[in-house]
Design an enzyme around this catalytic site. Structure first.
Site, PDB file in Angstrom:
ATOM      1  NE  ARG A  82      50.679  46.846  37.624  1.00 43.39           N
ATOM      2  CZ  ARG A  82      51.446  45.778  37.207  1.00 43.39           C
ATOM      3  NH1 ARG A  82      52.161  45.235  38.077  1.00 43.39           N
ATOM      4  NH2 ARG A  82      51.397  45.498  36.102  1.00 43.39           N
ATOM      5  CB  SER A 134      48.074  49.705  31.519  1.00 43.20           C
ATOM      6  OG  SER A 134      48.725  48.978  30.678  1.00 43.20           O
ATOM      7  CD  GLU A 150      48.656  49.857  36.269  1.00 45.06           C
ATOM      8  OE1 GLU A 150      49.686  50.060  35.619  1.00 45.06           O
ATOM      9  OE2 GLU A 150      48.075  48.658  36.217  1.00 45.06           O
TER      10      GLU A 150
END
Length: 299
Positions: free
Chosen positions: A174, A225, A295
């Site tokens: 990420r 998510s 995230e």
């Protein structure tokens, strides 16, 4: 702000300007107050001129795609939001696909299938754009953008064009070089894929789509998510094992279908979602000593 609108008038064939535009209309969470100025940019928009124009006016600038990984505060955004979602041109040459930043990942995967190219199947169900996916090295089902992205065109904070190739993308979990340079604007990227059997490609795409329908709360607004995967753990399982499935703060809820998803169950505000995020983080930390990191980006 009116001076900036006047300065942007020469570009009106490329951009649509809206004042006090609710950001809840432009995020998959369906949360967020108004942006002072919202700019929809079409394919071919001369961003190398538009971006310096905005910065010269001293107006804060935020670039978004489809808002699929974004939580916007209830008070909205003071400044200009430039949306690249309509910059979605895709071209194919051999096994290389070039797409503008606003191209949806579903469109990219579908184009790859049409040209019998494999490698992008994992991206078909990720509800975002190429620019955002490269920015955060999005991934699913064992695939990630780092596996297929070979070249990215961008503009730096002054509007000067630049190119990143190969390992210079700085991809990690990420992560990318663009997260380290949030003032850079991704314009387009190239994906290198491989020839494949269209029947196999279609089968994988359908399998991934069915898994998403079976396991994810697609019927409610969310940003996918909410938390990054902690090393050695799965965020969803930690949250589930903490007894938090179904836990609510106002209209925000931990999904009863997949604990890794925090959803807008019923008119959630950003304040609701932030309070829920904090409660989940504190509870998991208390129970397992594991820190969950978001995230989702907060704007």
């Amino acid at each position: 702000m009116h001076e900036l609108i006047a300065a942007l008038k020469p570009y009106e064939s490329y951009i649509r300007i809206r004042e006090h535009e609710p950001m809840s209309h432009h995020t998959t969470f369906r949360i967020g107050g108004p942006a002072d100025l919202f700019l929809d940019c079409a394919s071919g928009a001369p961003l190398e001129e538009i971006i310096p124009c905005i910065r010269k006016a001293g107006v804060p600038l935020y670039v978004i795609g489809r808002g699929s990984n974004l939580l916007v505060r209830d008070e909205g955004v003071r400044g200009a939001v430039l949306c690249t979602a309509e910059m979605h041109e895709i071209t194919v040459k051999g096994s290389v696909i070039r797409a503008e930043a606003g191209a949806s990942l579903f469109s990219l995967a579908s184009t790859a299938l049409r040209y019998e190219l494999t490698g992008a199947e994992f991206a078909a169900g990720i509800p975002g754009t190429l620019g955002g996916a490269v920015f955060m090295n999005a991934g699913a089902y064992g695939g990630q953008m780092a596996d297929i992205i070979v070249r990215t065109e961008y503009l730096d904070e002054t509007g000067k064009p630049g190119v990143v190739e190969g390992a210079a993308h700085g991809f990690g979990y990420r992560e990318s070089i663009f997260k380290a340079h949030p003032d850079w604007t991704i314009v387009a990227s190239e994906l290198r894929l491989a020839p494949g059997d269209p029947a196999d490609i279609r089968e994988h795409m359908q399998d991934y789509a069915q898994r998403r329908r079976d396991k994810q709360p697609l019927e409610y607004p969310s940003a996918g998510s909410t938390f990054k995967r902690p090393e050695g753990h799965f965020a969803g399982k930690l949250i589930q094992d903490s007894g938090l499935m179904g836990y609510r703060v106002g209209g925000a809820q931990v999904s009863e279908k997949h604990a890794g998803f925090l959803i807008n169950r019923d008119g959630a505000t950003c304040a609701d979602m932030l309070a829920l995020i904090e409660h989940v983080q504190n509870t998991v930390k208390k129970n397992f000593g594991v820190e969950l990191h978001c995230e989702v980006r907060l704007l």
